[in-house]
Scaffold this active site. Structure first.
Site, PDB file in Angstrom:
ATOM      1  CB  CYS A 166      -7.351 -43.718  14.525  1.00 48.83           C
ATOM      2  SG  CYS A 166      -7.427 -43.565  16.311  1.00 48.83           S
TER       3      CYS A 166
ATOM      4  NE  ARG B 156      -5.076 -46.822   9.834  1.00 48.19           N
ATOM      5  CZ  ARG B 156      -3.813 -46.775   9.417  1.00 48.19           C
ATOM      6  NH1 ARG B 156      -3.428 -47.538   8.413  1.00 48.19           N
ATOM      7  NH2 ARG B 156      -2.951 -45.959   9.970  1.00 48.19           N
TER       8      ARG B 156
ATOM      9  CD1 TRP C   8      -6.379 -49.774  19.322  1.00 50.51           C
ATOM     10  CD2 TRP C   8      -5.075 -48.105  20.050  1.00 50.51           C
ATOM     11  NE1 TRP C   8      -5.492 -50.295  20.235  1.00 50.51           N
ATOM     12  CE2 TRP C   8      -4.675 -49.294  20.695  1.00 50.51           C
ATOM     13  CE3 TRP C   8      -4.392 -46.931  20.350  1.00 50.51           C
ATOM     14  CZ2 TRP C   8      -3.637 -49.354  21.613  1.00 50.51           C
ATOM     15  CZ3 TRP C   8      -3.352 -46.981  21.275  1.00 50.51           C
ATOM     16  CH2 TRP C   8      -2.983 -48.182  21.893  1.00 50.51           C
TER      17      TRP C   8
ATOM     18  CG  ASN D 290      -4.179 -42.048  13.074  1.00 54.23           C
ATOM     19  OD1 ASN D 290      -3.905 -42.408  14.219  1.00 54.23           O
ATOM     20  ND2 ASN D 290      -3.627 -42.581  11.997  1.00 54.23           N
ATOM     21  N   GLY D 291      -3.694 -39.875  15.795  1.00 53.76           N
ATOM     22  CA  GLY D 291      -2.428 -39.386  16.334  1.00 53.76           C
ATOM     23  C   GLY D 291      -2.593 -38.968  17.780  1.00 53.76           C
TER      24      GLY D 291
ATOM     25  CD  GLU E  83       5.810 -63.732  15.098  1.00 50.75           C
ATOM     26  OE1 GLU E  83       6.170 -62.852  15.903  1.00 50.75           O
ATOM     27  OE2 GLU E  83       4.770 -63.634  14.415  1.00 50.75           O
TER      28      GLU E  83
ATOM     29  CE  LYS F  47       1.576 -63.407  15.357  1.00 55.26           C
ATOM     30  NZ  LYS F  47       2.298 -62.461  14.581  1.00 55.26           N
TER      31      LYS F  47
ATOM     32  CD  GLU G 157      -0.295 -60.808  17.717  1.00 54.76           C
ATOM     33  OE1 GLU G 157      -0.522 -59.595  17.666  1.00 54.76           O
ATOM     34  OE2 GLU G 157       0.529 -61.361  16.975  1.00 54.76           O
TER      35      GLU G 157
ATOM     36  CG  HIS H 272      19.815 -70.613  34.680  1.00 57.84           C
ATOM     37  ND1 HIS H 272      20.840 -70.978  35.521  1.00 57.84           N
ATOM     38  CD2 HIS H 272      20.140 -71.100  33.465  1.00 57.84           C
ATOM     39  CE1 HIS H 272      21.768 -71.628  34.837  1.00 57.84           C
ATOM     40  NE2 HIS H 272      21.358 -71.721  33.578  1.00 57.84           N
TER      41      HIS H 272
ATOM     42  CE  LYS I 219      -1.464 -55.890   9.761  1.00 62.79           C
ATOM     43  NZ  LYS I 219      -0.913 -57.158  10.261  1.00 62.79           N
TER      44      LYS I 219
HETATM   45  C1  F6R Z   1       2.030 -58.875  15.833  1.00 57.73           C
HETATM   46  C2  F6R Z   1       2.187 -57.675  15.024  1.00 57.73           C
HETATM   47  C3  F6R Z   1       2.951 -56.550  15.602  1.00 57.73           C
HETATM   48  C4  F6R Z   1       3.724 -55.794  14.497  1.00 57.73           C
HETATM   49  C5  F6R Z   1       4.377 -54.541  15.081  1.00 57.73           C
HETATM   50  C6  F6R Z   1       5.187 -53.811  14.025  1.00 57.73           C
HETATM   51  O1  F6R Z   1       1.369 -59.869  15.138  1.00 57.73           O
HETATM   52  O2  F6R Z   1       1.677 -57.581  13.943  1.00 57.73           O
HETATM   53  O3  F6R Z   1       3.799 -56.954  16.631  1.00 57.73           O
HETATM   54  O4  F6R Z   1       4.678 -56.654  13.968  1.00 57.73           O
HETATM   55  O5  F6R Z   1       3.391 -53.689  15.572  1.00 57.73           O
HETATM   56  O6  F6R Z   1       4.398 -53.422  12.962  1.00 57.73           O
HETATM   57  P1  F6R Z   1       5.033 -53.010  11.585  1.00 57.73           P
HETATM   58  O7  F6R Z   1       5.678 -54.224  11.003  1.00 57.73           O
HETATM   59  O8  F6R Z   1       3.890 -52.523  10.764  1.00 57.73           O
HETATM   60  O9  F6R Z   1       6.043 -51.946  11.882  1.00 57.73           O
END
Ligand code: F6R
Length: 605
Positions: A2, A27, A75, A99-100, A478, A482, A485, A501, A600
């Site tokens: 949010c 966000r 969000w 937000n929260g 990772e 990527k 997502e 396995h 984010k």
């Molecule tokens: C994936 C991504 C998330 C963040 C995770 C932690 O691309 O960005 O998996 O890495 O939400 O976020 P931070 O680093 O802000 O604690």
């Protein structure tokens, strides 16, 4: 999670809010809304499900002169995505954005007899109604009493119907910053929304009430005592938060990685050796611990996986990697002799923050690797290692991952030095190889178009597998995150030796397998595993070092990285995996920068 923006001043508030919401949209982007006081002091609300662009369209014909208002991009947590559940919420004289998560909102509904008056399904409206119940003309008293009732996390931005030019804010956990300049006063979830106006701001302290007026901002604690907030300065400018000609933030941020690496590494080098005196990180925390626990979420946690695979064999003490959301509920083995390394781009991820607080309670020293200056995680850690990636706007993390890795490499090297595992000459060699990773990253970027062919194969797939062993497995985790997502392709990462396995049952004709095989010491074994999937019809996209001996029959496409040393291949490999995900998403016509269901900064549990 949010985005919040509030403004009171001489500028056109509608314009300020809509621009701010566009900046904050990363966000959360389920719905968006604004509330304004018109020049005749009427309250005007517009809220819409969908992106900020939908709200903007809805406001296109709004003919209102306003100099005070609040805006929100959502969000969803409580209640579906629709116009009614979008913020702001109105209750009597109160207009509120939040937000929260209000954890006790069910109890509050009962206690304040709200069941019949609620129009939305949100916890936020409950908070607005409690606030209105307590509002008898004194905003501070109403806020004080409301915050006493609420459990959970919140950043509230409030307007009262009879106070036409002021905005009131209070927060617990959820982030919020504020700034004043000649054109007025601003509040926002993060600095990206206020950077077009000023680079000086402060983080709103928890449980303090902030009042935004046209001519200034005041802060008081819950007892009414004035508080002087600590001013901070943003080190990047408004250009850094723009796309600068790239079609997406993600592609721009992928290209910023060489600079981000340089900015993170070089200020910490002294005569070719890592030196953290400017960061105020003493050697004793690296030399005196008997174990290291890395705690993070998502991509940051996967950076931690690489850190463990790198650091543990060098310093020869246990290094664990912990999913922050699990850590706090599993009685972690953390004590005064543990160094906890917390990794977070935003510095606001609530699970990571909770793990940090628990670690400190257990007596551990916490060193955090954080990108956002002044964020909650940075402020609550014993020591902070700031990465200098600049703003990361794309929801999928790329450059933050890269600098988190670089930070772990620096910390690993310094720890090895102070524990007598690296001689000065070992450390110098390590650092010079780390620096050589930067041109290697650049060379992958220069040759990126070749990856489009591989992405066109992935774009047609429903499933994909990433395999590797040792460090290569850590990179694969990772790569798989990527891809899933942003392209919505089901992707899994496996330690290559583990496939037989169970998982190999999923391999059929043309299933894409991205095989990372850059570790000399287990190269032969990985190749055997690749042959096993190839024999079952997999379409193999292979990544090796330039000098690897590769027989033609094990892959369908082959990419190389110009790094001769096992420990340092992650940097260019990460770029290949990021670009594969990027092009796949783009070819599928998806919203690369704002993938569905994500946001984010994850500030709810
Ligand atoms: C994936 C991504 C998330 C963040 C995770 C932690 O691309 O960005 O998996 O890495 O939400 O976020 P931070 O680093 O802000 O604690």
């Amino acid at each position: 999670m949010c985005g919040i923006i509030g403004y009171t001043g001489h500028l056109d508030a509608l314009h300020v809010l809509l621009n701010g919401l566009e900046q904050l949209e990363y966000r959360g982007y389920d719905s968006a809304g604004i509330a304004l006081f018109s020049s005749g002091n009427d309250r005007f609300i517009m809220k819409k499900a969908g992106p900020v662009a939908t709200l903007k369209d809805a406001c296109a014909d709004v003919d209102i002169i306003s100099h005070c208002g609040i805006g929100h991009t959502r969000w969803a947590t409580h209640g579906g995505v629709n116009d009614t559940n979008a913020h702001p919420h109105i209750a009597g004289k109160v207009t509120l954005i939040h937000n929260g998560i209000i954890e006790n909102y069910h109890n509050l509904i009962e206690r304040f007899g709200l069941r019949d008056s609620l129009v939305s399904e949100t916890d936020t409206e409950v908070a607005a109604r409690v606030l209105d119940y307590y509002y008898k003309g004194d905003p501070y008293e109403a806020i004080r009493r409301t915050t006493r009732e609420i459990t959970g996390s919140y950043a509230f931005c409030i307007m009262f119907e009879d106070i036409h030019d002021q905005i009131f804010c209070v927060r617990n956990v959820s982030p919020m910053v504020a700034a004043h300049m000649k054109d007025g006063s601003f509040v926002a979830s993060d600095v990206t929304a206020i950077i077009p106006y000023t680079n000086r701001y402060f983080v709103i302290p928890e449980y303090q009430i902030v009042t935004l007026r046209q001519d200034g901002i005041s802060v008081q604690d819950l007892n009414g005592n004035p508080v002087e907030p600590e001013m901070l300065e943003v080190s990047w400018n408004v250009e850094a938060a723009k796309k600068n000609g790239y079609p997406h933030y993600m592609l721009k941020e992928i290209h910023e990685q060489p600079d981000a690496l340089r900015n993170t590494i070089t200020p910490r080098l002294n005569d070719g050796l890592p030196d953290f005196s400017e960061d105020g990180i003493p050697d004793r925390i690296l030399s005196s611990c008997d174990k290291i626990a890395i705690v993070a979420c998502g991509t940051a946690m996967y950076a931690g996986m690489v850190g463990k695979a790198l650091i543990e064999p060098i310093i020869k003490i246990p290094v664990s990697v912990n999913i922050a959301s699990e850590f706090r509920y599993e009685n972690p083995l953390v004590d005064e002799k543990t160094l906890v390394i917390v990794i977070s781009q935003s510095g606001e991820t609530i699970d990571t923050l909770a793990a940090l607080r628990l670690s400190r309670k257990c007596g551990a020293r916490v060193l955090s690797i954080v990108n956002v200056k002044g964020s909650t995680i940075a402020r609550e850690s014993n020591y902070v290692f700031y990465t200098h990636a600049g703003p990361e706007i794309a929801v999928a993390s790329t450059k933050a991952y890269m600098v988190q890795l670089a930070s772990l490499y620096l910390i690993g090297c310094r720890t090895a030095m102070v524990r007598g595992k690296f001689s000065e000459s070992d450390a110098r060699t390590f650092i010079s190889r780390l620096m050589d990773s930067i041109p290697a990253v650049q060379s992958v970027l220069a040759d990126k178009d070749r990856l489009k062919a591989a992405a066109s194969v992935l774009a047609k797939a429903q499933d994909a597998f990433f395999v590797g062993r040792g460090l290569d497995y850590a990179f694969s985790l990772e790569g798989s995150l990527k891809l899933k997502e942003i392209s919505y392709i089901h992707a899994e990462a496996y330690a290559a030796g583990e496939l037989k396995h169970g998982t190999i049952a999923l391999i059929e004709e043309n299933t894409p397998v991205i095989a990372v095989a850059t570790q000399d010491k287990i190269y032969g074994k990985t190749v055997s595993n690749i042959k096993e999937v190839k024999a079952r019809g997999a379409f193999v996209i292979l990544i090796t070092k330039e000098n690897a001996e590769v027989s033609e029959d094990i892959s369908d496409m082959h990419f190389t990285v110009p790094v001769p040393y096992d420990q340092f291949t992650v940097f260019p490999v990460a770029v290949i995996l990021q670009l594969l995900a990027y092009y796949t998403s783009d070819m599928k016509g998806l919203n690369v920068d704002k993938p569905r269901n994500l946001a984010k900064s994850v500030t709810v549990e």
